[in-house]
Structure formats: C-alpha cells, structure tokens
Write a protein that holds these residues in place. Structure first.
Motif, mmCIF file in Angstrom:
data_model
loop_
_atom_site.group_PDB
_atom_site.id
_atom_site.type_symbol
_atom_site.label_atom_id
_atom_site.label_comp_id
_atom_site.label_asym_id
_atom_site.label_seq_id
_atom_site.Cartn_x
_atom_site.Cartn_y
_atom_site.Cartn_z
ATOM 1 N N HIS A 85 32.514 -45.165 -20.716
ATOM 2 C CA HIS A 85 31.210 -44.515 -20.894
ATOM 3 C C HIS A 85 31.368 -43.611 -22.116
ATOM 4 C CE1 HIS A 85 29.681 -45.486 -16.778
ATOM 5 N NE2 HIS A 85 30.972 -45.680 -16.608
ATOM 6 N N GLY A 86 30.639 -43.929 -23.189
ATOM 7 C CA GLY A 86 30.898 -43.200 -24.422
ATOM 8 C C GLY A 86 29.670 -42.739 -25.169
ATOM 9 N N GLU A 87 29.943 -41.821 -26.087
ATOM 10 C CA GLU A 87 28.955 -41.331 -27.040
ATOM 11 C C GLU A 87 29.615 -41.325 -28.408
ATOM 12 O OE1 GLU A 87 26.095 -37.453 -27.911
ATOM 13 O OE2 GLU A 87 27.408 -37.468 -26.153
ATOM 14 N N TYR A 88 28.923 -41.888 -29.390
ATOM 15 C CA TYR A 88 29.429 -42.011 -30.757
ATOM 16 C C TYR A 88 29.000 -40.766 -31.521
ATOM 17 C CZ TYR A 88 30.514 -44.657 -35.082
ATOM 18 O OH TYR A 88 31.013 -45.112 -36.271
ATOM 19 N N LEU A 89 29.945 -39.861 -31.781
ATOM 20 C CA LEU A 89 29.637 -38.531 -32.301
ATOM 21 C C LEU A 89 29.638 -38.420 -33.816
ATOM 22 C CD1 LEU A 89 31.972 -36.537 -29.887
ATOM 23 C CD2 LEU A 89 29.508 -36.942 -29.629
ATOM 24 N N SER A 90 30.599 -39.061 -34.465
ATOM 25 C CA SER A 90 30.792 -38.928 -35.905
ATOM 26 C C SER A 90 31.236 -40.275 -36.437
ATOM 27 C CB SER A 90 31.857 -37.860 -36.182
ATOM 28 O OG SER A 90 32.098 -37.730 -37.558
ATOM 29 N N THR A 91 30.701 -40.678 -37.582
ATOM 30 C CA THR A 91 30.978 -42.005 -38.124
ATOM 31 C C THR A 91 32.474 -42.217 -38.344
ATOM 32 O OG1 THR A 91 28.815 -42.033 -39.190
ATOM 33 C CG2 THR A 91 30.439 -43.619 -39.991
ATOM 34 N N ASP A 92 32.977 -43.295 -37.768
ATOM 35 C CA ASP A 92 34.379 -43.682 -37.914
ATOM 36 C C ASP A 92 34.483 -44.636 -39.100
ATOM 37 O OD1 ASP A 92 37.068 -43.959 -37.406
ATOM 38 O OD2 ASP A 92 36.828 -44.729 -35.371
ATOM 39 N N ASP A 93 35.603 -44.599 -39.806
ATOM 40 C CA ASP A 93 35.819 -45.418 -40.999
ATOM 41 C C ASP A 93 35.548 -46.890 -40.738
ATOM 42 O OD1 ASP A 93 36.597 -43.168 -42.415
ATOM 43 O OD2 ASP A 93 38.749 -43.538 -42.145
ATOM 44 N N GLY A 94 34.692 -47.487 -41.575
ATOM 45 C CA GLY A 94 34.410 -48.906 -41.508
ATOM 46 C C GLY A 94 33.482 -49.341 -40.394
ATOM 47 N N LEU A 95 32.907 -48.366 -39.673
ATOM 48 C CA LEU A 95 32.029 -48.699 -38.553
ATOM 49 C C LEU A 95 30.619 -48.183 -38.823
ATOM 50 C CD1 LEU A 95 34.501 -47.971 -35.620
ATOM 51 C CD2 LEU A 95 33.805 -50.195 -36.535
ATOM 52 N N PRO A 96 29.633 -48.605 -38.019
ATOM 53 C CA PRO A 96 28.253 -48.159 -38.241
ATOM 54 C C PRO A 96 28.134 -46.630 -38.188
ATOM 55 C CG PRO A 96 28.319 -49.944 -36.637
ATOM 56 C CD PRO A 96 29.735 -49.535 -36.893
ATOM 57 N N GLU A 97 27.034 -46.155 -38.727
ATOM 58 C CA GLU A 97 26.776 -44.710 -38.757
ATOM 59 C C GLU A 97 26.579 -44.165 -37.343
ATOM 60 O OE1 GLU A 97 23.551 -41.509 -40.582
ATOM 61 O OE2 GLU A 97 23.386 -43.630 -41.113
ATOM 62 N N ALA A 98 27.200 -43.021 -37.096
ATOM 63 C CA ALA A 98 27.070 -42.358 -35.794
ATOM 64 C C ALA A 98 25.834 -41.479 -35.775
ATOM 65 C CB ALA A 98 28.303 -41.526 -35.499
ATOM 66 N N LYS A 99 25.078 -41.587 -34.680
ATOM 67 C CA LYS A 99 23.872 -40.771 -34.496
ATOM 68 C C LYS A 99 23.780 -40.310 -33.045
ATOM 69 C CE LYS A 99 21.510 -43.773 -37.769
ATOM 70 N NZ LYS A 99 20.494 -44.820 -37.879
ATOM 71 N N GLY A 100 24.937 -40.166 -32.396
ATOM 72 C CA GLY A 100 24.926 -39.771 -30.993
ATOM 73 C C GLY A 100 24.603 -40.896 -30.032
ATOM 74 N N GLN A 101 24.752 -42.147 -30.476
ATOM 75 C CA GLN A 101 24.452 -43.291 -29.627
ATOM 76 C C GLN A 101 25.399 -43.317 -28.416
ATOM 77 O OE1 GLN A 101 25.313 -43.300 -32.930
ATOM 78 N NE2 GLN A 101 24.723 -45.224 -33.898
ATOM 79 N N THR A 102 24.871 -43.800 -27.301
ATOM 80 C CA THR A 102 25.709 -43.976 -26.123
ATOM 81 C C THR A 102 26.022 -45.461 -25.946
ATOM 82 O OG1 THR A 102 23.789 -44.101 -24.660
ATOM 83 C CG2 THR A 102 24.812 -41.924 -24.950
ATOM 84 N N TYR A 103 27.107 -45.716 -25.245
ATOM 85 C CA TYR A 103 27.521 -47.093 -25.001
ATOM 86 C C TYR A 103 28.261 -47.171 -23.668
ATOM 87 C CZ TYR A 103 31.704 -45.131 -27.228
ATOM 88 O OH TYR A 103 32.758 -44.322 -27.576
ATOM 89 N N LEU A 104 28.295 -48.378 -23.135
ATOM 90 C CA LEU A 104 28.986 -48.671 -21.884
ATOM 91 C C LEU A 104 29.689 -50.005 -22.067
ATOM 92 C CD1 LEU A 104 29.533 -48.024 -18.879
ATOM 93 C CD2 LEU A 104 27.410 -49.238 -18.352
#
Length: 136
Positions: A85-104
């Motif tokens: 269960h996650g939340e994408y907080l800050s853009t990681d190298d080579g990955l899409p832009e982080a905007k606080g998206q959640t994922y499962l």
C-alpha cells in the motif's frame, strides 16, 4: 536456524519496515547482505541498503500488509507474498512524475538467512502495473 526462527525473522523484517525504524530494520541484515532490486541491479552491503532505504523513504511511503511467509525445512531460505500500500511522494529517477499518487500492488520477496540475519533479499513486483496506477 529453524523454520520458526526464520519465520520470526521475516515477520520482524516487515514489522520494523512498517514501523519506520530503519536502525532496527538494518540490524536484521547481515553486513554483506545481497539486495537484488526489482527489475534493477544488485547491491551488496548494509550501507548500500541504507542508501536504498533513504531513497525509498524520500520517494515513497509504503506499508506492507497481508503478508504470507513460507520457510524451507532447514530455515535457510524463505519467501513472502504481500500487498504494498503506497503513496508516491517525490519523483524517482527514470520514473513518472510524483504527485502524491496512491497505489496497491501484490509483491513477493525471496530471502536467504545465515547466522540469524537476512543475507539476501530479492523483491519482485509488476513495475508496468505500478506505472499504470501512478499515471492513470
């Protein structure tokens, strides 16, 4: 090692990860721990793992749930299946832009255990599915 002690070690691995106490978490690892990163390279050593955790903590907020642990007869290897269960907080190298998206995501890990410590960890999850969730 026994099945019971290895099971307790792996359960503690995820409990300390979820608690966010990185020093207690790292204490469960062998000094020369091998870390095979999902769809990535191999890192060796506790300090490399510490740096990896630092990047993860900066970019992601994750909780591991619904954990099923399996251990071989002599307790030297284990596997775990779980949900991230996650939340994408800050853009990681080579990955899409982080905007606080959640994922499962369903994920799995394989472990080697030596002298009561995790000596190898290999994590697996579906990166394209993660990307779909954070770009949807």
């Amino acid at each position: 090692m026994t099945q019971a002690t290895t099971r307790a070690l792996i359960e503690s691995y995820y409990a300390t990860f979820n608690a966010g106490n990185r020093d207690d978490f790292l204490a469960l690892l062998a000094d020369d721990v091998i870390h095979d990163i999902n769809q990535g390279g191999r890192e060796i050593g506790k300090e490399a793992f510490r740096a990896f955790l630092g990047r993860m903590d900066r970019c992601y907020k994750e909780t591991i749930a619904d954990i099923a642990v399996m251990v071989n007869e002599d307790g030297t290897r284990a596997a775990a299946e779980f949900m991230v269960h996650g939340e994408y907080l800050s853009t990681d190298d080579g990955l899409p832009e982080a905007k606080g998206q959640t994922y499962l995501l369903p994920a799995g890990a394989f472990f080697s255990v030596h002298d009561g410590k995790v000596s190898r960890i290999s994590n697996y999850y579906n990166l394209p599915e993660w990307e779909r969730q954070v770009t949807a």
